[in-house]
Design a protein around this motif. Structure first.
Motif, PDB file in Angstrom:
ATOM      1  N   GLY A 178       0.754  -1.314   0.046  1.00  0.00           N
ATOM      2  CA  GLY A 178      -0.006   0.090  -0.142  1.00  0.00           C
ATOM      3  C   GLY A 178       0.817   1.221  -0.112  1.00  0.00           C
ATOM      4  O   GLY A 178       2.058   1.419  -0.431  1.00  0.00           O
ATOM      5  N   LYS A 179       0.368   2.159   0.529  1.00  0.00           N
ATOM      6  CA  LYS A 179       1.069   3.552   0.502  1.00  0.00           C
ATOM      7  C   LYS A 179       0.805   4.267   1.925  1.00  0.00           C
ATOM      8  O   LYS A 179      -0.190   4.267   2.497  1.00  0.00           O
ATOM      9  N   LEU A 180       1.810   4.856   2.294  1.00  0.00           N
ATOM     10  CA  LEU A 180       2.094   5.633   3.544  1.00  0.00           C
ATOM     11  C   LEU A 180       2.104   7.171   2.808  1.00  0.00           C
ATOM     12  O   LEU A 180       3.217   7.541   2.576  1.00  0.00           O
ATOM     13  N   THR A 181       1.242   7.908   3.056  1.00  0.00           N
ATOM     14  CA  THR A 181       0.944   9.148   2.754  1.00  0.00           C
ATOM     15  C   THR A 181       1.342  10.245   3.869  1.00  0.00           C
ATOM     16  O   THR A 181       0.644  10.463   4.899  1.00  0.00           O
ATOM     17  N   LEU A 182       2.381  11.203   3.507  1.00  0.00           N
ATOM     18  CA  LEU A 182       2.708  12.173   4.445  1.00  0.00           C
ATOM     19  C   LEU A 182       2.392  13.588   3.984  1.00  0.00           C
ATOM     20  O   LEU A 182       2.569  13.973   2.634  1.00  0.00           O
TER      21      LEU A 182
ATOM     22  N   THR B 140       0.365  15.092   8.694  1.00  0.00           N
ATOM     23  CA  THR B 140      -0.838  13.705   9.058  1.00  0.00           C
ATOM     24  C   THR B 140      -0.072  12.861   8.144  1.00  0.00           C
ATOM     25  O   THR B 140       0.836  13.063   7.338  1.00  0.00           O
ATOM     26  N   VAL B 141      -0.657  11.741   8.688  1.00  0.00           N
ATOM     27  CA  VAL B 141      -0.193  10.381   8.019  1.00  0.00           C
ATOM     28  C   VAL B 141      -1.470   9.734   7.611  1.00  0.00           C
ATOM     29  O   VAL B 141      -2.321   9.488   8.420  1.00  0.00           O
ATOM     30  N   GLY B 142      -1.350   9.188   6.451  1.00  0.00           N
ATOM     31  CA  GLY B 142      -2.419   8.445   5.789  1.00  0.00           C
ATOM     32  C   GLY B 142      -2.006   7.127   5.313  1.00  0.00           C
ATOM     33  O   GLY B 142      -0.979   7.043   4.825  1.00  0.00           O
ATOM     34  N   ILE B 143      -2.829   5.763   5.645  1.00  0.00           N
ATOM     35  CA  ILE B 143      -2.237   4.480   5.222  1.00  0.00           C
ATOM     36  C   ILE B 143      -3.401   4.047   4.438  1.00  0.00           C
ATOM     37  O   ILE B 143      -4.656   3.805   4.677  1.00  0.00           O
ATOM     38  N   ASP B 144      -3.174   3.453   3.332  1.00  0.00           N
ATOM     39  CA  ASP B 144      -4.098   2.795   2.319  1.00  0.00           C
ATOM     40  C   ASP B 144      -3.488   1.628   1.575  1.00  0.00           C
ATOM     41  O   ASP B 144      -2.383   1.449   1.202  1.00  0.00           O
ATOM     42  N   LEU B 145      -4.339   0.594   1.729  1.00  0.00           N
ATOM     43  CA  LEU B 145      -4.147  -0.705   1.069  1.00  0.00           C
ATOM     44  C   LEU B 145      -3.968  -0.430  -0.477  1.00  0.00           C
ATOM     45  O   LEU B 145      -4.866   0.331  -1.336  1.00  0.00           O
TER      46      LEU B 145
ATOM     47  N   GLN C 139      -3.262   5.248  14.024  1.00  0.00           N
ATOM     48  CA  GLN C 139      -2.569   6.580  14.135  1.00  0.00           C
ATOM     49  C   GLN C 139      -2.890   7.242  15.503  1.00  0.00           C
ATOM     50  O   GLN C 139      -4.169   7.401  15.755  1.00  0.00           O
ATOM     51  N   THR C 140      -2.022   7.444  16.356  1.00  0.00           N
ATOM     52  CA  THR C 140      -2.260   8.127  17.727  1.00  0.00           C
ATOM     53  C   THR C 140      -1.493   9.479  17.618  1.00  0.00           C
ATOM     54  O   THR C 140      -0.152   9.391  17.781  1.00  0.00           O
ATOM     55  N   ASN C 141      -2.113  10.596  17.904  1.00  0.00           N
ATOM     56  CA  ASN C 141      -1.478  11.750  18.163  1.00  0.00           C
ATOM     57  C   ASN C 141      -0.957  11.894  19.701  1.00  0.00           C
ATOM     58  O   ASN C 141      -1.902  12.246  20.524  1.00  0.00           O
ATOM     59  N   SER C 142       0.183  11.777  20.281  1.00  0.00           N
ATOM     60  CA  SER C 142       0.396  11.832  21.453  1.00  0.00           C
ATOM     61  C   SER C 142       1.104  13.426  21.794  1.00  0.00           C
ATOM     62  O   SER C 142       0.857  13.826  23.041  1.00  0.00           O
ATOM     63  N   GLN C 143       1.208  14.229  20.953  1.00  0.00           N
ATOM     64  CA  GLN C 143       1.621  15.747  21.116  1.00  0.00           C
ATOM     65  C   GLN C 143       1.523  16.374  19.884  1.00  0.00           C
ATOM     66  O   GLN C 143       2.019  16.133  18.716  1.00  0.00           O
ATOM     67  N   LEU C 144       0.616  17.277  19.812  1.00  0.00           N
ATOM     68  CA  LEU C 144       0.272  17.972  18.787  1.00  0.00           C
ATOM     69  C   LEU C 144       1.191  19.258  18.635  1.00  0.00           C
ATOM     70  O   LEU C 144       1.673  19.643  19.539  1.00  0.00           O
ATOM     71  N   ALA C 145       1.490  19.616  17.468  1.00  0.00           N
ATOM     72  CA  ALA C 145       2.366  21.075  17.221  1.00  0.00           C
ATOM     73  C   ALA C 145       1.789  22.145  18.021  1.00  0.00           C
ATOM     74  O   ALA C 145       0.784  22.612  17.852  1.00  0.00           O
ATOM     75  N   GLN C 146       2.594  23.075  18.269  1.00  0.00           N
ATOM     76  CA  GLN C 146       2.371  23.963  18.872  1.00  0.00           C
ATOM     77  C   GLN C 146       3.171  25.275  18.783  1.00  0.00           C
ATOM     78  O   GLN C 146       4.547  25.197  18.938  1.00  0.00           O
ATOM     79  N   ASN C 147       2.447  26.643  18.697  1.00  0.00           N
ATOM     80  CA  ASN C 147       3.533  27.913  18.765  1.00  0.00           C
ATOM     81  C   ASN C 147       3.773  28.271  20.001  1.00  0.00           C
ATOM     82  O   ASN C 147       3.049  28.013  21.051  1.00  0.00           O
ATOM     83  N   ALA C 148       4.864  28.880  20.181  1.00  0.00           N
ATOM     84  CA  ALA C 148       5.139  29.581  21.718  1.00  0.00           C
ATOM     85  C   ALA C 148       4.402  30.906  21.709  1.00  0.00           C
ATOM     86  O   ALA C 148       3.950  31.429  20.587  1.00  0.00           O
TER      87      ALA C 148
END
Length: 464
Positions: free
Chosen positions: A127-131, A194-199, A215-224
């Motif tokens: 499949g494909k892993l899309t970034l 983001t990460v996408g996985i498709d067969l 897919q599990t987001n353990s820490q989101l991007a953040q600005n100071a």
């Protein structure tokens, strides 16, 4: 030219006679050698003058630039907030409260619990892993091919090779299960992904490892985020580089109460630069005074005593310290800030008066750095000094011209010494030739005298 037989026939001490006559011929050489030594000393002294003039020129050149007067000191009441200069920063006071710190996005692939993968488990389907990374016009998308035999380690390598600014690594939990951790190299919401996985084939088994990846987001991007004098500002990192003109500041902790950051003119740096100017001027003035001075007690004259170029140079520099600058401010002379001429032409600094002058940096800057007009007039003290030192140090300037003249004189002196030595050598050769010829004649006469004496003796015996 030594002839060992000279004097044998005549009985004269030819070597001594020739030596005395050659020595007399070389008498002018001592005077030439003494003069050459004096010229060489003058050349050396001019080399020192040139070096010190260049040093003074560098210092006054620095005082003509804005950077010499616009330096600041940055201090903070909280050590977790610090600032640094990036350009020309205006003095001021800033209240800063940190409400958020920047963080990079971290995403874990591989799920948890029963969905986590066994060590080196293969995907079981292709499949494909899309970034997707970035926002709007800055968004970048890359689809990575995944084969059924790929493991998380191989997928991590493909992500790292994609050049997306996303770091991939495989982590193993306490149960020995593997997960793929993706982390943005840079912090801030602008670097979220983001990460996408498709067969590749929907008909592949629905329970394939690739399909089961979660897919599990353990820490989101953040600005100071900080409140700067009551205004909320953001940065994609913990450094705010473009918020305050001429400076940046960094934060490392969230704060409850505002910290005070103070930007003050660096008067100590300015004071140091002015002292460097005075020291460089005094060093050059002292050398010029020593070189042109006549000491009555020892009856000795300086190496450049009476040299008009050196005297003129010293007078020019002294006039520059006494002249009025092109400043239109409250300060127009060096004496206004406590820099005055002492006995001998050197400068002294009245620290108390200088500190008062430092209270108004704009006027002080104008005193030294005001630009000259199109005619080269009306410049500040440093501007005028720079114009003079540049002219002195120019290829065809006074210092190079004087040195070239002395070099020519020294060369001419060397030629005169060669002539004296050549005359002495020629005389020595001629004298030895003459005495050799005399010896030859005397030897013949002596031999004839001996023969005649023998004949007379023989005749006398025969007569008897």
């Amino acid at each position: 030219m030594a002839i060992s037989s000279a004097g044998i026939g005549s009985g004269l001490d030819v070597a001594k006679i020739v030596e005395q006559m050659v020595t007399a011929e070389k008498i002018p050489l001592k005077k030439l050698e003494s003069k050459a030594e004096g010229i060489q000393t003058q050349i050396s002294t001019y080399g020192e003058i040139k070096s010190l003039t260049s040093k003074l020129g560098d210092i006054v050149s620095k005082l003509t630039r804005d950077s010499a007067w616009n330096g600041v000191n940055i201090s903070s009441s909280n050590s977790t907030i610090s600032g640094s200069m990036t350009g020309i920063a205006a003095p001021g006071t800033y209240n800063i409260r940190v409400t958020k710190l920047a963080q990079a996005q971290t995403t874990v692939i591989g799920g948890a619990g029963a969905a986590a993968l066994a060590k080196d488990e293969t995907m079981g389907a292709s499949g494909k892993l899309t970034l997707k990374k970035g926002v709007g016009a800055n968004e970048v998308v890359k689809a990575l091919d995944i084969s059924s035999s790929d493991t998380l380690t191989k997928i991590a390598a493909k992500v790292n090779e994609a050049g997306m600014g996303i770091q991939a690594s495989v982590v193993t939990d306490v149960d020995g299960k593997e997960r793929l951790m993706l982390r943005s190299k840079d912090s801030g919401t602008g670097n979220s992904f983001t990460v996408g996985i498709d067969l590749a084939d929907p008909a592949d088994p629905a329970d394939s490892t690739l399909k089961k990846l979660e897919q599990t987001n353990s820490q989101l991007a953040q600005n100071a985020e900080v409140e700067l004098n009551g205004v909320t500002v953001e940065s994609n990192s913990n450094t705010f580089a473009n918020t305050i003109p001429g400076m940046s500041f960094s934060v490392s902790e969230i704060t409850t109460n505002p910290a005070t950051m103070t930007v003050k003119t660096d008067t100590e740096a300015i004071k140091k630069s002015l002292q460097e100017f005075v020291d460089a001027y005094n060093e050059l003035n002292d050398l010029l005074s020593k070189s042109t001075k006549y000491t009555e007690e020892t009856k000795t004259a300086g190496v450049l005593q009476g040299d008009s170029a050196t005297v003129s140079l010293q007078n020019t520099l002294r006039m520059l310290t006494q002249g009025i600058s092109g400043s239109t401010g409250a300060l127009t002379r060096l004496s206004d800030i406590g820099i005055q001429m002492r006995e001998g032409g050197g400068l002294t600094v009245d620290s108390t008066k200088l500190d008062k002058g430092l209270a108004n940096v704009d006027d002080l800057k104008a005193l030294f750095a005001n630009k000259a007009n199109s005619m080269g007039q009306g410049g500040g003290i440093a501007v005028n000094f720079k114009a003079v030192t540049d002219k002195l140090l120019a290829f065809d300037g006074t210092l190079n011209s004087k040195t070239d003249s002395l070099e020519r004189t020294l060369k001419s002196n060397g030629a005169e010494q060669d002539k004296v030595n050549k005359r002495a050598t020629t005389l020595e050769e001629r004298l030895y030739k003459q005495y050799s010829a005399l010896d030859g004649k005397m030897s013949s006469l002596n031999a004839l005298n001996s023969y005649v004496s023998q004949m007379v003796t023989t005749w006398n015996k025969s007569s008897s």
